[in-house]
Design a protein around this motif. Structure first.
Motif, PDB file in Angstrom:
ATOM      1  N   VAL A   1       0.869  -1.174   0.000  1.00  0.00           N
ATOM      2  CA  VAL A   1       0.000   0.000   0.000  1.00  0.00           C
ATOM      3  C   VAL A   1       0.903   1.220   0.000  1.00  0.00           C
ATOM      4  N   GLN A   2       0.670   2.111  -0.951  1.00  0.00           N
ATOM      5  CA  GLN A   2       1.419   3.365  -1.040  1.00  0.00           C
ATOM      6  C   GLN A   2       0.590   4.449  -0.360  1.00  0.00           C
ATOM      7  N   THR A   3       1.235   5.266   0.472  1.00  0.00           N
ATOM      8  CA  THR A   3       0.505   6.314   1.184  1.00  0.00           C
ATOM      9  C   THR A   3       1.186   7.666   1.019  1.00  0.00           C
ATOM     10  N   LEU A   4       0.375   8.707   1.031  1.00  0.00           N
ATOM     11  CA  LEU A   4       0.833  10.091   1.070  1.00  0.00           C
ATOM     12  C   LEU A   4       0.220  10.736   2.303  1.00  0.00           C
ATOM     13  N   SER A   5       1.060  11.350   3.116  1.00  0.00           N
ATOM     14  CA  SER A   5       0.606  11.988   4.346  1.00  0.00           C
ATOM     15  C   SER A   5       1.627  13.045   4.735  1.00  0.00           C
ATOM     16  N   PRO A   6       1.409  13.784   5.835  1.00  0.00           N
ATOM     17  CA  PRO A   6       2.448  14.714   6.283  1.00  0.00           C
ATOM     18  C   PRO A   6       3.789  14.029   6.559  1.00  0.00           C
ATOM     19  N   ASP A   7       3.770  12.692   6.738  1.00  0.00           N
ATOM     20  CA  ASP A   7       5.020  11.942   6.893  1.00  0.00           C
ATOM     21  C   ASP A   7       5.765  11.802   5.580  1.00  0.00           C
ATOM     22  N   GLY A   8       5.128  12.148   4.453  1.00  0.00           N
ATOM     23  CA  GLY A   8       5.733  11.976   3.148  1.00  0.00           C
ATOM     24  C   GLY A   8       5.139  10.780   2.418  1.00  0.00           C
ATOM     25  N   TYR A   9       5.914  10.262   1.475  1.00  0.00           N
ATOM     26  CA  TYR A   9       5.484   9.103   0.685  1.00  0.00           C
ATOM     27  C   TYR A   9       6.051   7.833   1.297  1.00  0.00           C
ATOM     28  N   ARG A  10       5.181   6.821   1.451  1.00  0.00           N
ATOM     29  CA  ARG A  10       5.617   5.525   1.961  1.00  0.00           C
ATOM     30  C   ARG A  10       5.111   4.421   1.043  1.00  0.00           C
ATOM     31  N   ASP A  11       5.897   3.368   0.924  1.00  0.00           N
ATOM     32  CA  ASP A  11       5.516   2.168   0.187  1.00  0.00           C
ATOM     33  C   ASP A  11       5.628   1.017   1.182  1.00  0.00           C
ATOM     34  N   ILE A  12       4.488   0.571   1.716  1.00  0.00           N
ATOM     35  CA  ILE A  12       4.475  -0.385   2.816  1.00  0.00           C
ATOM     36  C   ILE A  12       4.211  -1.787   2.268  1.00  0.00           C
ATOM     37  N   PRO A  13       5.163  -2.709   2.400  1.00  0.00           N
ATOM     38  CA  PRO A  13       4.956  -4.066   1.886  1.00  0.00           C
ATOM     39  C   PRO A  13       3.833  -4.777   2.629  1.00  0.00           C
ATOM     40  N   LEU A  14       3.100  -5.613   1.912  1.00  0.00           N
ATOM     41  CA  LEU A  14       2.011  -6.399   2.486  1.00  0.00           C
ATOM     42  C   LEU A  14       2.215  -7.865   2.139  1.00  0.00           C
ATOM     43  N   GLU A  15       2.041  -8.733   3.133  1.00  0.00           N
ATOM     44  CA  GLU A  15       2.063 -10.171   2.929  1.00  0.00           C
ATOM     45  C   GLU A  15       1.137 -10.790   3.967  1.00  0.00           C
ATOM     46  N   ALA A  16       0.865 -12.077   3.818  1.00  0.00           N
ATOM     47  CA  ALA A  16      -0.067 -12.731   4.730  1.00  0.00           C
ATOM     48  C   ALA A  16       0.316 -12.454   6.181  1.00  0.00           C
ATOM     49  N   GLY A  17      -0.639 -11.991   6.970  1.00  0.00           N
ATOM     50  CA  GLY A  17      -0.403 -11.652   8.363  1.00  0.00           C
ATOM     51  C   GLY A  17      -0.123 -10.187   8.604  1.00  0.00           C
ATOM     52  N   SER A  18       0.149  -9.407   7.552  1.00  0.00           N
ATOM     53  CA  SER A  18       0.406  -7.973   7.728  1.00  0.00           C
ATOM     54  C   SER A  18      -0.856  -7.255   8.192  1.00  0.00           C
ATOM     55  N   LEU A  19      -0.650  -6.257   9.024  1.00  0.00           N
ATOM     56  CA  LEU A  19      -1.723  -5.373   9.471  1.00  0.00           C
ATOM     57  C   LEU A  19      -1.245  -3.941   9.323  1.00  0.00           C
ATOM     58  N   VAL A  20      -2.014  -3.134   8.600  1.00  0.00           N
ATOM     59  CA  VAL A  20      -1.661  -1.723   8.433  1.00  0.00           C
ATOM     60  C   VAL A  20      -2.944  -0.911   8.495  1.00  0.00           C
ATOM     61  N   TRP A  21      -2.879   0.274   9.100  1.00  0.00           N
ATOM     62  CA  TRP A  21      -4.047   1.143   9.135  1.00  0.00           C
ATOM     63  C   TRP A  21      -3.607   2.575   8.962  1.00  0.00           C
ATOM     64  N   PHE A  22      -4.520   3.395   8.484  1.00  0.00           N
ATOM     65  CA  PHE A  22      -4.189   4.790   8.181  1.00  0.00           C
ATOM     66  C   PHE A  22      -5.373   5.666   8.539  1.00  0.00           C
ATOM     67  N   THR A  23      -5.048   6.868   9.005  1.00  0.00           N
ATOM     68  CA  THR A  23      -6.035   7.784   9.565  1.00  0.00           C
ATOM     69  C   THR A  23      -6.600   8.715   8.489  1.00  0.00           C
ATOM     70  N   PRO A  24      -7.687   9.440   8.813  1.00  0.00           N
ATOM     71  CA  PRO A  24      -8.290  10.333   7.827  1.00  0.00           C
ATOM     72  C   PRO A  24      -7.285  11.312   7.226  1.00  0.00           C
ATOM     73  N   GLY A  25      -7.423  11.534   5.920  1.00  0.00           N
ATOM     74  CA  GLY A  25      -6.531  12.445   5.208  1.00  0.00           C
ATOM     75  C   GLY A  25      -5.364  11.772   4.545  1.00  0.00           C
ATOM     76  N   THR A  26      -5.119  10.490   4.859  1.00  0.00           N
ATOM     77  CA  THR A  26      -4.010   9.758   4.256  1.00  0.00           C
ATOM     78  C   THR A  26      -4.430   9.244   2.882  1.00  0.00           C
ATOM     79  N   VAL A  27      -3.752   9.692   1.850  1.00  0.00           N
ATOM     80  CA  VAL A  27      -3.995   9.141   0.517  1.00  0.00           C
ATOM     81  C   VAL A  27      -3.400   7.744   0.476  1.00  0.00           C
TER      82      VAL A  27
END
Length: 253
Positions: free
Chosen positions: A57-83
């Motif tokens: 999942v690629q995200t844009l936020s005040p933290d900048g650009y992130r590319d977060i790998p996903l595989e079985a068992g991964s858990l990721v969440w993002f708050t309002p305003g995060t592209v």
């Protein structure tokens, strides 16, 4: 004058969350990446629980650009305003948990379309909508929608990586303007779902403190199964449940 009764969400999932299953699109976008339509939510936090395959999942936020790998068992969440942009790797499968069930289906999501489209509510609505069903016409429209969202997203990402958060902030403001008229509807859904669920917990705690747990006499179990598989969601093909407030109503194919 008698006011209309507040809507009531029957048998909500724990915490009045929304639930669906997704597999990101395998359509290649302009940058060579396969995946879904980048977008943000205005008031809902979203979580991905990966149940199989690989991707990101690629995200844009005040933290900048992130590319977060996903595989079985991964858990990721993002708050309002995060592209966020879900990327297909190898048969990625995700269970999506969404805060405030009913709000995303009522419009709490805005695609990263180019600024000219975002500035025109009618043009935005036309670009964001899909024909009913899951046939070829709907698939073609979903792909056009995804490509238009990626077009705007790539500009936002390029600027953010270069240290310019102006376009990203401008997109957030444009998204807020687009949904402003929907806030009264969202507030009613929130009161009927997430707020009512929290208030019931408070009443149950009061009952326990008083030694009168009458609510336990209402104990029961509920079950559900997907009522439509392979629908065209924002991020990919989506399996939906006909649970009140969690997925949009649809007609049998």
């Amino acid at each position: 004058m008698v006011s209309a009764p507040e809507p009531r969400l029957a048998h909500p999932l724990p915490g009045a969350i929304g639930l669906s299953h997704l597999s990101p699109y395998d359509w290649q976008a302009a940058d060579g990446i396969c995946g879904g339509s980048p977008h943000l939510h205005l008031v809902c936090t979203e979580a991905y629980v990966v149940t199989g395959g690989r991707g990101a999942v690629q995200t844009l936020s005040p933290d900048g650009y992130r590319d977060i790998p996903l595989e079985a068992g991964s858990l990721v969440w993002f708050t309002p305003g995060t592209v966020h942009r879900m990327v297909q790797g190898d048969d990625l499968r995700v269970t999506v948990l969404m805060q405030n069930s009913g709000l995303p289906e009522a419009g709490d999501a805005v695609f990263t379309f180019p600024p000219g489209v975002l500035a025109d509510p009618e043009a935005y609505a036309a670009a964001a909508s899909l024909p009913p069903g899951t046939g070829p016409a709907t698939e073609a429209a979903a792909r056009r929608r995804r490509d238009l969202a990626v077009e705007g997203y790539l500009g936002l990402r390029e600027a953010l990586v270069a240290g310019d958060d102006g376009p990203y902030r401008a997109f957030q403001r444009a998204a807020a303007r687009l949904v402003r008229d929907k806030v009264p509807t969202w507030r009613a859904l929130w009161r009927a779902g997430a707020l009512a669920t929290a208030e019931r917990t408070g009443a149950q705690l009061d009952a326990l403190a008083d030694g009168e747990p009458a609510h336990l006499a209402e104990a029961t179990a509920h079950e559900a199964a997907p009522t439509r598989r392979g629908g065209f969601g924002m991020c990919g093909r989506r399996d939906e449940y006909a649970l009140p407030g969690t997925t949009p109503p649809h007609r049998p194919e």
